[in-house]
Design an enzyme around this catalytic site. Structure first.
Site, PDB file in Angstrom:
ATOM      1  N   TYR A 108       3.224  10.168  -0.457  1.00 34.54           N
ATOM      2  CA  TYR A 108       4.319   9.592   0.316  1.00 34.54           C
ATOM      3  C   TYR A 108       5.678   9.817  -0.343  1.00 34.54           C
ATOM      4  O   TYR A 108       6.495   8.892  -0.448  1.00 34.54           O
ATOM      5  CB  TYR A 108       4.113   8.086   0.506  1.00 34.54           C
ATOM      6  CG  TYR A 108       2.894   7.684   1.285  1.00 34.54           C
ATOM      7  CD1 TYR A 108       2.185   8.580   2.082  1.00 34.54           C
ATOM      8  CD2 TYR A 108       2.423   6.372   1.232  1.00 34.54           C
ATOM      9  CE1 TYR A 108       1.062   8.208   2.789  1.00 34.54           C
ATOM     10  CE2 TYR A 108       1.299   5.979   1.947  1.00 34.54           C
ATOM     11  CZ  TYR A 108       0.619   6.897   2.719  1.00 34.54           C
ATOM     12  OH  TYR A 108      -0.494   6.494   3.422  1.00 34.54           O
ATOM     13  N   ARG A 159      11.469  -0.698   7.267  1.00 30.93           N
ATOM     14  CA  ARG A 159      12.543  -0.115   6.471  1.00 30.93           C
ATOM     15  C   ARG A 159      13.724  -1.064   6.335  1.00 30.93           C
ATOM     16  O   ARG A 159      14.669  -0.776   5.616  1.00 30.93           O
ATOM     17  CB  ARG A 159      12.982   1.218   7.082  1.00 30.93           C
ATOM     18  CG  ARG A 159      11.841   2.211   7.231  1.00 30.93           C
ATOM     19  CD  ARG A 159      12.295   3.566   7.680  1.00 30.93           C
ATOM     20  NE  ARG A 159      12.957   4.286   6.618  1.00 30.93           N
ATOM     21  CZ  ARG A 159      13.357   5.553   6.708  1.00 30.93           C
ATOM     22  NH1 ARG A 159      13.171   6.222   7.828  1.00 30.93           N
ATOM     23  NH2 ARG A 159      13.954   6.146   5.698  1.00 30.93           N
ATOM     24  N   TYR A 190      -4.381   0.387   9.630  1.00 29.49           N
ATOM     25  CA  TYR A 190      -3.026   0.942   9.512  1.00 29.49           C
ATOM     26  C   TYR A 190      -2.626   1.548  10.860  1.00 29.49           C
ATOM     27  O   TYR A 190      -3.445   1.698  11.759  1.00 29.49           O
ATOM     28  CB  TYR A 190      -2.931   1.979   8.384  1.00 29.49           C
ATOM     29  CG  TYR A 190      -3.556   3.330   8.673  1.00 29.49           C
ATOM     30  CD1 TYR A 190      -2.874   4.306   9.391  1.00 29.49           C
ATOM     31  CD2 TYR A 190      -4.825   3.653   8.184  1.00 29.49           C
ATOM     32  CE1 TYR A 190      -3.442   5.552   9.644  1.00 29.49           C
ATOM     33  CE2 TYR A 190      -5.391   4.893   8.421  1.00 29.49           C
ATOM     34  CZ  TYR A 190      -4.700   5.841   9.157  1.00 29.49           C
ATOM     35  OH  TYR A 190      -5.260   7.074   9.408  1.00 29.49           O
ATOM     36  N   GLY A 191      -1.347   1.904  10.984  1.00 27.40           N
ATOM     37  CA  GLY A 191      -0.862   2.470  12.239  1.00 27.40           C
ATOM     38  C   GLY A 191      -0.939   1.478  13.386  1.00 27.40           C
ATOM     39  O   GLY A 191      -1.033   1.878  14.551  1.00 27.40           O
ATOM     40  N   LYS A 198      10.189  -0.588  21.255  1.00 26.10           N
ATOM     41  CA  LYS A 198      11.548  -0.135  20.979  1.00 26.10           C
ATOM     42  C   LYS A 198      11.960   1.120  21.755  1.00 26.10           C
ATOM     43  O   LYS A 198      13.141   1.418  21.872  1.00 26.10           O
ATOM     44  CB  LYS A 198      11.719   0.107  19.484  1.00 26.10           C
ATOM     45  CG  LYS A 198      10.889   1.260  18.943  1.00 26.10           C
ATOM     46  CD  LYS A 198      10.927   1.337  17.419  1.00 26.10           C
ATOM     47  CE  LYS A 198      12.265   1.739  16.892  1.00 26.10           C
ATOM     48  NZ  LYS A 198      12.236   1.943  15.426  1.00 26.10           N
ATOM     49  N   ASP A 241       0.844  -1.198   0.000  1.00 24.51           N
ATOM     50  CA  ASP A 241       0.000   0.000   0.000  1.00 24.51           C
ATOM     51  C   ASP A 241       0.873   1.241   0.000  1.00 24.51           C
ATOM     52  O   ASP A 241       1.830   1.349   0.773  1.00 24.51           O
ATOM     53  CB  ASP A 241      -0.888  -0.005   1.242  1.00 24.51           C
ATOM     54  CG  ASP A 241      -1.770   1.235   1.336  1.00 24.51           C
ATOM     55  OD1 ASP A 241      -2.902   1.176   0.843  1.00 24.51           O
ATOM     56  OD2 ASP A 241      -1.324   2.253   1.910  1.00 24.51           O
ATOM     57  N   GLY A 267       4.521  -0.929   8.441  1.00 26.24           N
ATOM     58  CA  GLY A 267       5.656  -0.333   7.754  1.00 26.24           C
ATOM     59  C   GLY A 267       6.948  -1.001   8.192  1.00 26.24           C
ATOM     60  O   GLY A 267       7.057  -1.544   9.290  1.00 26.24           O
TER      61      GLY A 267
END
Length: 312
Positions: free
Chosen positions: A58, A278, A200-201, A211, A53, A276
């Site tokens: 973005y 990375r 989402y989120g 973390k 998505d 999400g």
């Protein structure tokens, strides 16, 4: 990986989807390394994630995803959005026909494809009637440029209004242990009209992964600073009560905290949740949530109150 049918469509979505916002980098998320995007997308597909998505708002996300998915388009369901445009340092709402068409064409070019599996209204535009925007999307659907139409960030009333006039595939709203109401509020409409729910989120920018030991000092423009209201002052301390419960359940089950947060969203109503990442390792940790089975007692404990939101 588990897969769920998205509403009444022919799309079978992996329980976890890969969210593309952080790939865009910029002021929202900082510097993005293209090779990291390639590696992260590859890791996601290898774990069984079958959909991604993104959105033109973005930053470079769509361009980088287009490159990362080159040669693998048939392995992935692509979802993007329309209706938000950058105006200097501001973000404007624009669901005019010309903007929807222009944004779709840009997304198709950036993602190196000739169709999208799911195209979503990002937010309502107070200047444009919802019916007008949906009529434009329906025409694009008839042209074969999009397979299914979805909406994001809709209230129950707005969603019910849209469903009464147009066949929708899904609604995508924020949904997490810290912010559950935007999801719960539309579940009854989803059941009524046979619509898939995408959350989402779900990790609230990472805080539910456990973390952060202390309140982080993000840049003012960082997405975690302005979008998620749980990183400062009393809100951070309050959020950590939930984080502690998540950590306790994670320790009991022998999985990362983020997997528990995602498993909660799936157990309580989401067709699929967007997470999400990375780095490849973040993907590999997140997807464990698709396999976690939470007991009724654990669900009650995680919410800190009686869980009345079971949808499935």
């Amino acid at each position: 990986m588990k897969y769920n049918r998205l509403g009444r469509t022919e799309l079978s979505l992996s329980a976890m989807g890969l969210g593309g916002w952080a790939f865009g980098g910029g002021l929202d998320w900082g510097i993005t390394d293209e090779q990291d995007v390639v590696n992260t997308v590859s890791a996601a597909l290898d774990t069984g994630i079958n959909w991604v998505d993104t959105a033109p708002i973005y930053g470079e996300s769509e361009v980088l995803l287009g490159r990362a998915l080159k040669g693998r388009r048939r392995q992935v369901l692509l979802a993007s959005k329309c209706g938000l445009i950058k105006n200097g340092s501001w973000t404007d709402h624009d669901l005019s026909p010309q903007t929807i068409i222009r944004q779709l064409e840009t997304s198709l070019a950036s993602l190196q494809t000739d169709y999208l599996d799911l195209y979503q209204i990002h937010y309502l535009d107070p200047k444009i009637p919802l019916e007008s925007a949906l009529e434009t999307l329906t025409k694009l659907q008839e042209q074969g440029k999009i397979r299914y139409i979805g909406v994001c960030n809709f209230s129950a009333d707005d969603l019910r209004q849209a469903c009464g006039k147009f066949p929708l595939a899904s609604v995508q709203n924020e949904y997490s242990l810290l912010h559950p109401q935007k999801g719960k509020s539309v579940f009854s409409v989803c059941r009524e009209w046979g619509i898939g729910f995408i959350g989402y989120g779900t990790l609230c920018g990472g805080i539910l992964s456990g973390k952060y030991k202390k309140a982080p000092n993000f840049r003012r423009a960082d997405a975690r600073n302005y979008f998620y209201k749980c990183y400062r002052g009393p809100a951070f301390e309050e959020a950590n009560k939930t984080v502690l419960r998540v950590k306790n359940v994670a320790q009991e089950l022998g999985v990362p905290p983020g997997a528990v947060a995602a498993a909660w969203a799936l157990a309580t109503g989401a067709t699929s949740v967007l997470l999400g990442a990375r780095k490849p390792e973040q993907v590999r940790q997140n997807v464990l949530g698709a396999e976690v089975l939470l007991s009724a007692q654990q669900l009650l404990y995680l919410e800190g109150e009686t869980c009345t939101c079971l949808m499935k």
